[in-house]
Design a protein around this motif. Structure first.
Motif, mmCIF file in Angstrom:
data_model
loop_
_atom_site.group_PDB
_atom_site.id
_atom_site.type_symbol
_atom_site.label_atom_id
_atom_site.label_comp_id
_atom_site.label_asym_id
_atom_site.label_seq_id
_atom_site.Cartn_x
_atom_site.Cartn_y
_atom_site.Cartn_z
ATOM 1 N N ILE A 1 0.875 -1.175 0.000
ATOM 2 C CA ILE A 1 0.000 0.000 0.000
ATOM 3 C C ILE A 1 0.909 1.221 0.000
ATOM 4 N N VAL A 2 0.806 2.041 -1.054
ATOM 5 C CA VAL A 2 1.768 3.135 -1.188
ATOM 6 C C VAL A 2 1.137 4.467 -0.808
ATOM 7 N N ASP A 3 1.930 5.302 -0.137
ATOM 8 C CA ASP A 3 1.521 6.666 0.192
ATOM 9 C C ASP A 3 2.614 7.600 -0.318
ATOM 10 N N VAL A 4 2.264 8.473 -1.255
ATOM 11 C CA VAL A 4 3.247 9.380 -1.871
ATOM 12 C C VAL A 4 3.138 10.742 -1.181
ATOM 13 N N HIS A 5 4.251 11.269 -0.697
ATOM 14 C CA HIS A 5 4.196 12.416 0.213
ATOM 15 C C HIS A 5 4.178 13.795 -0.433
ATOM 16 N N PRO A 6 5.088 14.148 -1.352
ATOM 17 C CA PRO A 6 5.139 15.556 -1.786
ATOM 18 C C PRO A 6 3.891 15.945 -2.567
ATOM 19 N N SER A 7 3.625 17.251 -2.588
ATOM 20 C CA SER A 7 2.513 17.771 -3.389
ATOM 21 C C SER A 7 3.022 18.096 -4.787
ATOM 22 N N LEU A 8 2.081 18.288 -5.708
ATOM 23 C CA LEU A 8 2.431 18.658 -7.078
ATOM 24 C C LEU A 8 3.186 19.980 -7.083
ATOM 25 N N ALA A 9 4.175 20.068 -7.960
ATOM 26 C CA ALA A 9 5.010 21.263 -8.155
ATOM 27 C C ALA A 9 5.937 21.544 -6.972
ATOM 28 N N ASP A 10 5.952 20.656 -5.953
ATOM 29 C CA ASP A 10 6.932 20.787 -4.858
ATOM 30 C C ASP A 10 8.336 20.512 -5.392
ATOM 31 N N LYS A 11 9.316 21.215 -4.820
ATOM 32 C CA LYS A 11 10.707 20.853 -5.106
ATOM 33 C C LYS A 11 11.153 19.813 -4.086
ATOM 34 N N VAL A 12 11.852 18.775 -4.546
ATOM 35 C CA VAL A 12 12.372 17.761 -3.627
ATOM 36 C C VAL A 12 13.892 17.682 -3.780
ATOM 37 N N GLN A 13 14.532 17.252 -2.703
ATOM 38 C CA GLN A 13 15.987 17.145 -2.687
ATOM 39 C C GLN A 13 16.403 15.684 -2.858
ATOM 40 N N LYS A 14 17.569 15.501 -3.435
ATOM 41 C CA LYS A 14 18.136 14.148 -3.535
ATOM 42 C C LYS A 14 18.188 13.513 -2.143
ATOM 43 N N ASP B 1 1.315 -2.567 -6.893
ATOM 44 C CA ASP B 1 2.099 -3.745 -7.260
ATOM 45 C C ASP B 1 3.573 -3.323 -7.302
ATOM 46 N N ALA B 2 4.480 -4.271 -7.145
ATOM 47 C CA ALA B 2 5.897 -3.946 -7.341
ATOM 48 C C ALA B 2 6.048 -3.369 -8.746
ATOM 49 N N GLY B 3 6.804 -2.296 -8.880
ATOM 50 C CA GLY B 3 6.988 -1.699 -10.193
ATOM 51 C C GLY B 3 5.914 -0.685 -10.570
ATOM 52 N N THR B 4 5.202 -0.164 -9.571
ATOM 53 C CA THR B 4 4.195 0.880 -9.842
ATOM 54 C C THR B 4 4.886 2.234 -9.993
ATOM 55 N N ARG B 5 4.390 3.043 -10.945
ATOM 56 C CA ARG B 5 4.866 4.425 -11.074
ATOM 57 C C ARG B 5 4.412 5.208 -9.850
ATOM 58 N N VAL B 6 5.373 5.817 -9.166
ATOM 59 C CA VAL B 6 5.067 6.478 -7.902
ATOM 60 C C VAL B 6 5.079 8.000 -8.059
ATOM 61 N N LEU B 7 6.130 8.522 -8.667
ATOM 62 C CA LEU B 7 6.268 9.982 -8.747
ATOM 63 C C LEU B 7 7.011 10.361 -10.019
ATOM 64 N N HIS B 8 6.482 11.375 -10.728
ATOM 65 C CA HIS B 8 7.096 11.875 -11.969
ATOM 66 C C HIS B 8 7.955 13.085 -11.602
ATOM 67 N N LEU B 9 9.255 12.903 -11.733
ATOM 68 C CA LEU B 9 10.206 13.914 -11.265
ATOM 69 C C LEU B 9 10.828 14.663 -12.449
ATOM 70 N N GLY B 10 10.739 15.986 -12.426
ATOM 71 C CA GLY B 10 11.425 16.819 -13.416
ATOM 72 C C GLY B 10 12.789 17.200 -12.861
ATOM 73 N N VAL B 11 13.858 17.036 -13.673
ATOM 74 C CA VAL B 11 15.220 17.261 -13.171
ATOM 75 C C VAL B 11 16.015 18.165 -14.106
ATOM 76 N N ASN B 12 17.164 18.609 -13.634
ATOM 77 C CA ASN B 12 18.104 19.456 -14.388
ATOM 78 C C ASN B 12 17.419 20.739 -14.861
ATOM 79 N N LEU B 13 17.219 21.632 -13.901
ATOM 80 C CA LEU B 13 16.487 22.861 -14.206
ATOM 81 C C LEU B 13 17.248 23.737 -15.203
ATOM 82 N N ILE B 14 16.496 24.353 -16.128
ATOM 83 C CA ILE B 14 17.064 25.206 -17.180
ATOM 84 C C ILE B 14 16.735 26.659 -16.860
ATOM 85 N N GLU B 15 17.728 27.530 -16.992
ATOM 86 C CA GLU B 15 17.473 28.982 -16.937
ATOM 87 C C GLU B 15 17.398 29.468 -18.381
#
Ligand SMILES: [Zn+2]
Length: 341
Positions: A262-275, A311-325
């Protein structure tokens, strides 16, 4: 304005040039036959301007359960006066008719239309429909905005997928009013990919969640579309810099669970997360922690799973990386650049 609905048969062609200028036209375009032996009819609204200009196409609900684009199109129709418009809008509120009727992403034969574009004239059911959809409708466009949402069981921010190396599609992306822009190369079989290959610059706008109308996101999307129309001189008004609040990413990917439970995903949409930050927990059926899922890079949350069944292998979070200026000169309506001498 006439409320008559015009029917274009499968064998006939839609001639935008023959439509009365300064009017809103409501048209059914017949594609292929269904199992009742009657054709699927796709609704089009053509807002034909009084002066020459670009033909802007907007498609919604190519995945039949992705509905925020329908309301965006309806609001756009109310907003535009065809007597003050240059060029034309071709609006397709419901692109995948059988999917819409089934409240499903897929076509009636369980195929994803956005993986088989441009279809085939002698292919299976969905291929035939895709063939007529592209050849009878989308080929008429000079530009395409394809409106989508997250898939079932997931939620999205308001975000753009676009090829940012291409000047025209980058400009289209920067003219919108998104929370996030992600650099994406065109995947083969998508409507965006086919359009870009065929000289119709195209981006995908992902507007929030499936099977719902979310008016704050719809209104932001509409603001971006109007900004785009100003940029191309279709309507009056000043172009705004829409990327001041947007986060632009060089790449994005999904993070998957390794364990089931049973999965619980914590951050909200558009939140920044750290490694290294914990982004989700997979529990066993007794409430004990089985897996802690961590972000493997710094990034921003584009989308997430909200369905606890994991199930094992479920998509949990879509992460955008390498920010562009972005470079100021690449941003339409950016004052610092516009005011330079
Ligand atoms: Zn979609």
């Amino acid at each position: 304005m006439s409320n008559d609905i015009v029917l274009i048969k499968t064998k006939d062609d839609l001639e935008i040039s023959e439509l009365e200028p300064g009017e809103v036209h409501r048209i059914y375009v017949q594609l292929t036959d269904n199992s009742l032996g009657v054709p699927w009819k796709v609704p089009l609204v053509v807002v034909k301007g009084v002066e020459e200009g670009p033909i802007f196409g907007i498609t919604a609900a190519l995945h039949g359960n992705e509905l925020n684009g329908i309301s965006t199109i309806f609001k756009l129709i109310e907003e535009i006066d065809p007597k003050k418009l240059k060029g034309s809008l071709i609006l397709v509120p419901i692109s995948n008719i059988p999917g819409y009727l089934m409240k499903s992403r897929y076509f009636s034969d369980s195929v994803d239309l956005n993986r088989i574009m441009p279809g085939k004239p002698d292919g299976i059911t969905s291929n035939l429909y895709a063939h007529y959809f592209t050849s009878k409708i989308v080929k008429k466009f000079d530009y395409l905005l394809d409106l989508h949402t997250a898939s079932h069981g997931r939620v999205n921010s308001l975000y753009i997928r676009a090829d940012l190396d291409n000047e025209v599609t980058r400009t289209l992306a920067y003219l919108q009013n998104p929370q996030i822009i992600v650099k994406k190369f065109d995947v083969e079989g998508t409507l965006r990919g086919w359009a870009n290959e065929n000289g119709i610059p195209s981006i995908t706008i992902e507007i929030g969640n499936p099977s719902a109308f979310q008016h704050s996101l719809i209104d932001e999307t509409l603001e971006g579309i109007l900004n785009t129309m100003r940029h191309y001189g279709m309507i009056e008004g000043e172009v705004k810099d829409m990327v001041t609040d947007a986060i632009i990413c060089d790449n994005s990917y999904w993070i998957y669970s390794k364990k089931g439970g049973i999965v619980d995903v914590h951050p909200s949409l558009a939140d920044k997360v750290q490694k290294g930050q914990r982004i989700a927990i997979v529990y066993d059926v007794f409430g004990q922690i089985r897996e802690e899922i961590l972000a493997n890079k710094n990034g921003v949350v584009i989308g997430k799973n909200i369905n606890p069944n994991c199930d094992a292998g479920t998509r949990v979070l879509h992460l955008g990386v390498n920010l562009i200026e972005p470079k100021p000169e690449s941003i339409p309506g950016h004052d610092d650049f516009a005011l330079g001498d």
